[in-house]
Design a protein around this motif. Structure first.
Motif, PDB file in Angstrom:
ATOM      1  N   ALA A 272       0.817  -1.219   0.000  1.00 52.11           N
ATOM      2  CA  ALA A 272       0.000   0.000   0.000  1.00 52.11           C
ATOM      3  C   ALA A 272       0.847   1.263   0.000  1.00 52.11           C
ATOM      4  O   ALA A 272       0.359   2.339  -0.369  1.00 52.11           O
ATOM      5  CB  ALA A 272      -0.927  -0.007   1.214  1.00 52.11           C
ATOM      6  N   LEU A 273       2.117   1.148   0.398  1.00 50.82           N
ATOM      7  CA  LEU A 273       3.013   2.318   0.392  1.00 50.82           C
ATOM      8  C   LEU A 273       3.405   2.729  -1.015  1.00 50.82           C
ATOM      9  O   LEU A 273       3.779   3.882  -1.252  1.00 50.82           O
ATOM     10  CB  LEU A 273       4.280   2.014   1.198  1.00 50.82           C
ATOM     11  N   PHE A 274       3.352   1.805  -1.953  1.00 53.21           N
ATOM     12  CA  PHE A 274       3.752   2.104  -3.330  1.00 53.21           C
ATOM     13  C   PHE A 274       2.656   2.904  -4.022  1.00 53.21           C
ATOM     14  O   PHE A 274       1.570   2.394  -4.286  1.00 53.21           O
ATOM     15  CB  PHE A 274       4.018   0.811  -4.104  1.00 53.21           C
ATOM     16  N   THR A 275       2.960   4.158  -4.331  1.00 51.51           N
ATOM     17  CA  THR A 275       1.976   4.996  -5.033  1.00 51.51           C
ATOM     18  C   THR A 275       2.481   5.493  -6.376  1.00 51.51           C
ATOM     19  O   THR A 275       1.710   5.966  -7.194  1.00 51.51           O
ATOM     20  CB  THR A 275       1.600   6.214  -4.167  1.00 51.51           C
ATOM     21  N   LYS A 276       3.796   5.393  -6.613  1.00 53.88           N
ATOM     22  CA  LYS A 276       4.371   5.932  -7.850  1.00 53.88           C
ATOM     23  C   LYS A 276       4.979   4.874  -8.749  1.00 53.88           C
ATOM     24  O   LYS A 276       5.255   5.138  -9.912  1.00 53.88           O
ATOM     25  CB  LYS A 276       5.457   6.965  -7.512  1.00 53.88           C
TER      26      LYS A 276
ATOM     27  N   ILE B 140      10.779   3.928  -0.985  1.00 53.12           N
ATOM     28  CA  ILE B 140       9.802   3.180  -1.782  1.00 53.12           C
ATOM     29  C   ILE B 140       9.290   3.991  -2.958  1.00 53.12           C
ATOM     30  O   ILE B 140       9.105   3.487  -4.054  1.00 53.12           O
ATOM     31  CB  ILE B 140       8.651   2.674  -0.878  1.00 53.12           C
ATOM     32  N   ASN B 141       9.035   5.271  -2.744  1.00 54.34           N
ATOM     33  CA  ASN B 141       8.510   6.114  -3.823  1.00 54.34           C
ATOM     34  C   ASN B 141       9.477   7.177  -4.301  1.00 54.34           C
ATOM     35  O   ASN B 141       9.083   8.129  -4.955  1.00 54.34           O
ATOM     36  CB  ASN B 141       7.192   6.768  -3.360  1.00 54.34           C
TER      37      ASN B 141
END
Length: 201
Positions: A141-145, A199-200
């Motif tokens: 869920a931390l991955f947004t990009k 992460i992003n």
């Protein structure tokens, strides 16, 4: 309560006594000192009775390993549920992991083989997969990009775990004598934050 229910209850109670005795011996003398004879002496049973419940010491270690993972998983879920943002969830979950390691030192040493021989079957128990899945869900869920795959999630999980387990292990075997609890907490939070930000980035 019928006789069958009484017998089953007594068996459950005896099994629990065996596990509690094993954990108590580990707390007092370390896991290396654990033996079927010592367990029998502590609960005032004969050694053959212990073998009616567990085939060998490895069976006791495996059951206690599973119990440790269940306790750890509950702490991590409880920590996750206190926050809305995924970044906050991630930090809280790993802090809960850290706290478990020092609140339940004997379990942690057994589960992860810190300064001892790890239970040989502990890598194949369902509780380890369950713990991974709970943490991996928040990592994903931390991955947004970036596009993500299971391999990437696994990589990030192992990055978090390697750093945090390393810090825990250093402190459990008293090698990190130059730090304080407050400094360790800051190192822990900084490490979690850096990995989460990567992460992003």
């Amino acid at each position: 309560m019928g006789s069958k229910e009484r017998i089953l209850r007594l068996k459950d109670e005896t099994r629990a006594k065996i596990l509690d005795a094993a954990l108590n011996i580990a707390k007092m003398e370390g896991w290396q000192a654990l033996s079927m004879r010592k367990i029998a002496e502590q609960i005032e049973y004969t050694a053959p009775i212990i073998y009616e419940y567990f085939a060998n010491k490895e069976g006791i270690l495996l059951e206690l390993t599973r119990k440790g993972y269940r306790i750890l998983t509950k702490h991590i879920i409880d920590a996750r549920e206190r926050y809305e943002k995924n970044e906050d969830k991630m930090e809280a979950m790993w802090i809960a992991y850290w706290n478990f390691a020092f609140t339940h030192k004997e379990f942690y040493r057994l589960m992860y083989g810190v300064d001892m021989v790890r239970c040989s079957n502990s890598s194949c128990i369902p509780e380890t997969d369950n713990l991974y899945e709970i943490l991996a869900e928040v990592i994903a869920a931390l991955f947004t990009k970036k596009p993500i795959s299971e391999d990437i999630i696994c990589l990030k999980y192992n990055t978090y775990w390697s750093v945090i387990h390393g810090l825990v292990s250093i402190n459990l075997i008293h090698l990190n004598w130059r730090t304080t609890d407050a400094l360790n907490q800051q190192i822990l939070k900084d490490a979690i934050k850096v990995i989460t930000l990567s992460i992003n980035s």
